[in-house]
Structures are given as structure tokens and as C-alpha cells.
Scaffold this active site. Structure first.
Site, mmCIF file in Angstrom:
data_model
loop_
_atom_site.group_PDB
_atom_site.id
_atom_site.type_symbol
_atom_site.label_atom_id
_atom_site.label_comp_id
_atom_site.label_asym_id
_atom_site.label_seq_id
_atom_site.Cartn_x
_atom_site.Cartn_y
_atom_site.Cartn_z
ATOM 1 N N HIS A 130 0.832 -1.203 0.000
ATOM 2 C CA HIS A 130 0.000 0.000 0.000
ATOM 3 C C HIS A 130 0.869 1.257 0.000
ATOM 4 C CE1 HIS A 130 1.174 -0.408 4.181
ATOM 5 N NE2 HIS A 130 0.817 0.857 4.385
ATOM 6 N N ASP A 132 0.596 4.922 2.080
ATOM 7 C CA ASP A 132 -0.150 5.363 3.262
ATOM 8 C C ASP A 132 -1.211 6.420 2.931
ATOM 9 O OD1 ASP A 132 1.100 3.685 5.104
ATOM 10 O OD2 ASP A 132 2.787 5.071 5.342
ATOM 11 N N HIS A 285 4.728 0.126 0.050
ATOM 12 C CA HIS A 285 5.553 -0.614 1.000
ATOM 13 C C HIS A 285 4.766 -1.768 1.611
ATOM 14 C CE1 HIS A 285 3.565 2.524 3.340
ATOM 15 N NE2 HIS A 285 3.659 1.744 4.397
ATOM 16 N N ARG A 300 5.487 5.785 14.065
ATOM 17 C CA ARG A 300 5.325 6.363 12.719
ATOM 18 C C ARG A 300 4.658 7.723 12.761
ATOM 19 N NH1 ARG A 300 1.403 3.669 8.351
ATOM 20 N NH2 ARG A 300 0.164 5.563 8.575
HETATM 21 C C1 SIN Z 1 3.484 0.562 7.749
HETATM 22 O O1 SIN Z 1 2.861 0.070 6.809
HETATM 23 O O2 SIN Z 1 3.432 1.766 8.000
HETATM 24 C C2 SIN Z 1 4.366 -0.304 8.635
HETATM 25 C C3 SIN Z 1 5.485 -0.944 7.903
HETATM 26 C C4 SIN Z 1 6.273 -1.837 8.803
HETATM 27 O O3 SIN Z 1 5.865 -2.106 9.935
HETATM 28 O O4 SIN Z 1 7.327 -2.331 8.371
#
Ligand code: SIN
Length: 309
Positions: A130, A132, A285, A300
Site C-alpha cells: 500500500h 499510506d 511498501h 510512525r
Molecule cells: C506501515 O505500513 O506503515 C508499517 C510498515 C512496517 O511495519 O514495516
């Protein structure tokens, strides 16, 4: 080609610059591009110290050129993480308020840890590819993920370069999708994820209202570099607007498979105190997964971007 964070290539010049009029001294840091489809590490910078305009311009340039930059050795507070993130734009407050860091709603806790049987963070964040916040009218410019506690094995994050994915599409497929639009929904996989992970909170009506589906271009143009990128994901994209559902499903399946080919991917193996900043306008990612018995915790922040065009 895949690569880990240890793969490095060329280094750009180091600071400080001579005779700068800026009262904040430059920091001596290097930008080292990885031998991979995207990515660079920044070594020698402390994001908790004041950063002058010239240094900030180098960081910004590195982010645009490499799409994901890894700031090494950032043993910094949540406040410093937030302040640094804010230099790139306003910050998103994630809809899952259950997993905000105490007194810091700008930080979403990404973690598989349970305390007293309760999850402290979003344990299955990123299990599908996805970008974000693509489900909101103004998706994210970029996200900054800061390692707090890392497992001895697993826990990698993969990044797929969606400019390369666009460039590598056949001319026929490029023409077919260039002007299409697609719906993105936060709810697309929510109940499936809850069925697998019952600790996921049931959303309140207020939370559901906050994440009404958004329509986005299938191909977006990066607002700062002018490069085109594919902008659909298996996590959030539900349908191509104007196509019958079976055609839409088939086209999306083809685009999803294409967009994460190995040659577009960089695999990040986390090191203690890494702070990773990726461009959600260029990349998708995926969290590769952590063995259940091992603990993983990251913080995050998510910078709000523009309306995709
Ligand atoms: C995310 O998708 O923001 C998390 C990615 C991760 O935990 O590696």
C-alpha cells in the site's frame, strides 16, 4: 534486484559548507545511495539538532532522488521525531486513535507487542502492499518510521518503486490506464484483518465517517519531480471507476502483480535507531512479518501530501 540496507553505492559531498550566512552550523553528513531500485542512507546527521536550510535542502533532495532515505543512529525522542517530520508538512492523525502514542497523537505505534493481553500498537500494519493514507482525498507525502525495539529475526520492510513500475508497463497498458480513476477505501480489508486478528478494534461510526472512500488517479504525477507513478494497491484499491466489476478486478490484479516485481524493490533490514522516511507518492511498501514470539515496536509519523493528479 533486491538489496538490504547494507548495500551502499556513491556518497555525495559532506558538510559543513564554507562561509554559510545561516547562523545554524551545518552538520557533517553523507548521503549514500543503495545498490537497489530505490533507497539511500544518511549517515552523520542528528535530526534532534537544529538543521539549517542548506542541510535541509540536501535531505529534501535525497528524498526526492532516492524515494526512501534511512537516517542512521537516531536515538531521539518522540518530540524530536515529530518536530523533524513537521518540516516536511502537516502531520496526519491516524484514524486508529487506540494506537496513538500517549500525549503524541501524531505518532502511530506499529507493534506486535501485547501488554496485559492488550495490543500496544497496530500489529499488522503493512501486511498488504500500500501507499499510506491513499484512501483520503489528500494522501500522505511520506511517512517516517522510527525503530524502538527490533526482533532478532524478521521484521523487514519492502519498498516498491512505482515510477519504475509505470515506466516498465507496456505502451498498450500505459495508454489503457493513463486516464483511469480508482476508488480507495480504508475499509476494503478491515473486516478480513479483524477476522484474522481479533485484537483489531471495532471501528466507531465516527471513525468510519472519517475514512469515507476517495477516488484517485490510477497514474499520478509526482508534484515535485513531475514523474509518473502507478497509484493502486492491493490493500486499499477496491475498483476502477466506470469498469464492470469483473473487468476492474482483472485489471487491478494485473497492475498489482506488475507493481511489485522484484526489480522494483528494496528490502530494508532494520538496524537499531534507524529512522526511515519514504515517499508515498513514489512507492508502495509492505511489512514482511515478524515471528509471533519476537517483539517489534516502531513509531510512525505521516506527513500529509497534496491531492493526487
Ligand atoms: C506501515 O505500513 O506503515 C508499517 C510498515 C512496517 O511495519 O514495516
Amino acid at each position: 534486484m533486491t538489496a538490504t540496507a547494507t548495500a551502499t553505492a556513491t556518497a555525495t559531498r559532506t558538510g559543513p559548507t564554507a562561509e554559510s550566512a545561516d547562523p545554524i552550523p551545518s552538520q557533517a553528513f553523507e548521503v549514500r545511495g543503495f545498490d537497489a531500485a530505490v533507497g539511500a542512507e544518511i549517515v552523520g546527521l542528528d535530526i534532534s539538532k537544529p538543521i539549517n536550510d542548506a542541510d535541509f535542502a540536501r535531505i529534501h533532495r535525497a528524498h526526492l532522488d532516492h524515494h526512501v532515505v534511512v537516517f542512521r543512529d537516531q536515538d531521539v525522542s518522540p518530540e524530536a521525531h515529530i518536530e523533524f517530520s513537521r518540516r516536511f508538512g502537516p502531520l496526519e492523525i491516524h484514524v486508529l486513535h487506540q494506537f496513538h502514542l500517549n500525549n503524541h497523537p501524531q505518532i502511530l505505534i506499529v507493534s506486535n507487542i501485547k501488554e496485559n493481553g492488550e495490543p500496544i500498537g497496530l500489529g499488522d500494519a503493512g501486511v498488504y502492499w500500500h501507499s499510506d493514507i491513499s484512501y483520503k482525498p489528500r494522501p500522505s507525502l511520506g511517512s517516517l518510521l522510527h525503530a524502538q525495539e527490533l526482533p532478532a529475526e524478521g521484521g523487514d520492510t519492502l519498498f516498491a518503486n512505482q515510477h519504475l513500475a509505470w515506466d516498465a508497463l507496456s505502451t498498450q497498458l500505459q495508454q489503457k490506464v493513463l486516464h483511469l480513476k480508482a476508488e480507495h477505501s480504508y475499509l476494503a480489508k478491515y473486516e478480513d484483518l479483524r477476522a484474522k486478528n481479533p485484537w483489531r478494534p471495532k471501528l466507531s461510526q465516527t471513525q468510519i465517517d472519517e475514512v469515507a472512500p476517495a477516488v484517485q488517479p490510477v497514474v499520478r504525477t509526482h508534484p515535485e519531480t513531475g514523474r509518473r507513478a502507478l497509484f493502486v494497491s492491493e490493500h486499499f484499491t477496491t475498483r476502477i471507476v466506470g469498469l464492470p466489476q469483473d473487468e476492474s478486478d482483472a485489471l487491478l490484479a494485473e497492475l498489482f502483480a506488475h507493481s511489485v516485481k522484484p526489480e522494483f524493490i528494496y528490502r530494508h533490514a532494520w538496524k537499531p535507531h534507524d529512522l526511515v522516511f519514504w515517499d508515498n507518492r513514489s512507492l508502495m511498501h509492505l511489512a514482511a512479518g515478524t515471528p509471533d514470539k519476537l517483539r517489534r515496536k516502531l513509531y510512525r509519523t505521516t506527513v500529509i501530501g497534496d491531492t493526487p493528479r
